[in-house]
Write an enzyme that holds these catalytic residues in place. Sequence first.
Site, PDB file in Angstrom:
ATOM      1  N   PRO A  79      71.561 -12.973   8.655  1.00 30.56           N
ATOM      2  CA  PRO A  79      71.065 -13.571   9.887  1.00 30.56           C
ATOM      3  C   PRO A  79      69.992 -14.627   9.590  1.00 30.56           C
ATOM      4  O   PRO A  79      69.177 -14.430   8.686  1.00 30.56           O
ATOM      5  CB  PRO A  79      70.476 -12.391  10.670  1.00 30.56           C
ATOM      6  CG  PRO A  79      70.540 -11.206   9.801  1.00 30.56           C
ATOM      7  CD  PRO A  79      71.307 -11.528   8.556  1.00 30.56           C
ATOM      8  N   GLY A  83      63.939 -13.367   7.464  1.00 24.08           N
ATOM      9  CA  GLY A  83      63.098 -12.926   6.348  1.00 24.08           C
ATOM     10  C   GLY A  83      63.910 -12.497   5.143  1.00 24.08           C
ATOM     11  O   GLY A  83      63.372 -12.060   4.128  1.00 24.08           O
ATOM     12  N   GLY A  85      65.946 -14.516   3.448  1.00 22.96           N
ATOM     13  CA  GLY A  85      66.223 -15.638   2.543  1.00 22.96           C
ATOM     14  C   GLY A  85      67.475 -16.420   2.886  1.00 22.96           C
ATOM     15  O   GLY A  85      68.116 -16.979   1.990  1.00 22.96           O
ATOM     16  N   SER A  86      67.812 -16.496   4.189  1.00 19.71           N
ATOM     17  CA  SER A  86      69.039 -17.235   4.539  1.00 19.71           C
ATOM     18  C   SER A  86      68.929 -18.699   4.117  1.00 19.71           C
ATOM     19  O   SER A  86      69.914 -19.289   3.662  1.00 19.71           O
ATOM     20  CB  SER A  86      69.337 -17.116   6.032  1.00 19.71           C
ATOM     21  OG  SER A  86      68.272 -17.649   6.778  1.00 19.71           O
ATOM     22  N   SER A  87      67.747 -19.290   4.224  1.00 24.57           N
ATOM     23  CA  SER A  87      67.642 -20.715   3.860  1.00 24.57           C
ATOM     24  C   SER A  87      67.719 -20.901   2.342  1.00 24.57           C
ATOM     25  O   SER A  87      68.380 -21.833   1.869  1.00 24.57           O
ATOM     26  CB  SER A  87      66.378 -21.352   4.442  1.00 24.57           C
ATOM     27  OG  SER A  87      65.255 -20.610   4.104  1.00 24.57           O
ATOM     28  N   ALA A  88      67.091 -19.998   1.594  1.00 23.60           N
ATOM     29  CA  ALA A  88      67.202 -20.093   0.118  1.00 23.60           C
ATOM     30  C   ALA A  88      68.653 -19.897  -0.301  1.00 23.60           C
ATOM     31  O   ALA A  88      69.170 -20.576  -1.194  1.00 23.60           O
ATOM     32  CB  ALA A  88      66.311 -19.042  -0.544  1.00 23.60           C
ATOM     33  N   ASP A 129      61.762 -17.229  -3.413  1.00 24.46           N
ATOM     34  CA  ASP A 129      63.053 -17.002  -2.741  1.00 24.46           C
ATOM     35  C   ASP A 129      64.194 -17.648  -3.524  1.00 24.46           C
ATOM     36  O   ASP A 129      65.225 -17.017  -3.795  1.00 24.46           O
ATOM     37  CB  ASP A 129      63.043 -17.581  -1.321  1.00 24.46           C
ATOM     38  CG  ASP A 129      62.130 -16.814  -0.379  1.00 24.46           C
ATOM     39  OD1 ASP A 129      61.351 -15.975  -0.861  1.00 24.46           O
ATOM     40  OD2 ASP A 129      62.187 -17.064   0.838  1.00 24.46           O
TER      41      ASP A 129
HETATM   42  C1  MEV Z   1      59.072 -16.395   2.437  1.00 25.60           C
HETATM   43  O1  MEV Z   1      60.236 -15.619   2.146  1.00 25.60           O
HETATM   44  C2  MEV Z   1      57.996 -16.130   1.443  1.00 25.60           C
HETATM   45  C3  MEV Z   1      56.689 -16.879   1.673  1.00 25.60           C
HETATM   46  O2  MEV Z   1      55.777 -16.410   0.673  1.00 25.60           O
HETATM   47  C4  MEV Z   1      56.866 -18.370   1.553  1.00 25.60           C
HETATM   48  C5  MEV Z   1      57.203 -18.809   0.136  1.00 25.60           C
HETATM   49  O3  MEV Z   1      56.842 -18.121  -0.824  1.00 25.60           O
HETATM   50  O4  MEV Z   1      57.772 -19.906   0.013  1.00 25.60           O
HETATM   51  C6  MEV Z   1      56.094 -16.565   3.033  1.00 25.60           C
END
Ligand code: MEV
Length: 309
Positions: A79, A83, A85-88, A129
């Site tokens: 989804p 949180g 990591g969908s964008s990574a 990520d």
């Molecule tokens: C996001 O998954 C993790 C953060 O620490 C941002 C990052 O490290 O780029 C919030």
Amino acid sequence: MIASAPAKVILFGEHAVVYGEPAIAVAIDMRTYVHAEKSEEYSVNGYPMNSRYHAYIKNAIDLCWEGEPLSIRTKSQIPSASGMGSSASITVATLTALLAMKKEIDEEKIAKMGFEVEYRTQGRASPIDTSTVTHGQGILVHKVKRENYLWKVEKNGVVWYIHHVKIPSLRLVVGFSGIKGSTREMVEKVRRFYSWNSFARDVIREIGRITLEALSPLQDEDYERIGELMTQDNKLLTILGVSHPMLKKMINVAMKHSYGAKLTGAGGGGSIIALTDEQDEVARAIEEVGGRAYKVSISKEGFRVENHF
Ligand code: MEV
């Protein structure tokens, strides 16, 4: 060309890692698939490519593709803004497909380019990520070079050494709040707090200390201690202002059957993770309070070239 990359969850150290503190993350067994082929014009899932809606894909193309326009199709089990990591994952899957077309596949190159794409798109980022979804398994990011070193990432005076870290077979449940968290906004919120408040800087350092402390219980498979440290990390993240009432609610119910639980990723919505021997009970409890639960296991593989979409 078809490629894929997994999702990730951060076990320890989100936000603090942006300031050079250590962090530990694992790849999990949900994936994003990208299909790339040469075409008359740039498109994503049948729509003209747009720098607002397809920012990660477009930045990946701008960074490493000089050839003919591409038609990109995507399919994801992750989804968005959860949180996980969908964008990574979409970034690394896209880069893998493009570099495979150029016959330039290389793990370190994908991870470093992935970081660059996230940095450009989010304004500020750490490599946790993108390195995790590139490599798979477990990753430790630290400002000091240690055993199992993989590669180094440097940006604006911050240096991150990326390491492979052996992770035991953790039983995790992810609880997605259904509320999309904006990494960009959360990172910016912490940056403001960090820049004017020395207490925030102490909290960031304490998160770093907890992360390093977690390394030996992780090695010893001491779930009680790992859980306690996760719960402590969550308290500090809450102080930084990146939690959300729905995350707190899910953590409270998950804790009844868990060694520990915390928000994971940028927060402000998004997800929690719970470490537990009772995945079914935790999943049920999360769903009863309105969350979406995923019983996840660690993905050994990071980026992958695929035969099928
Ligand atoms: C996001 O998954 C993790 C953060 O620490 C941002 C990052 O490290 O780029 C919030």
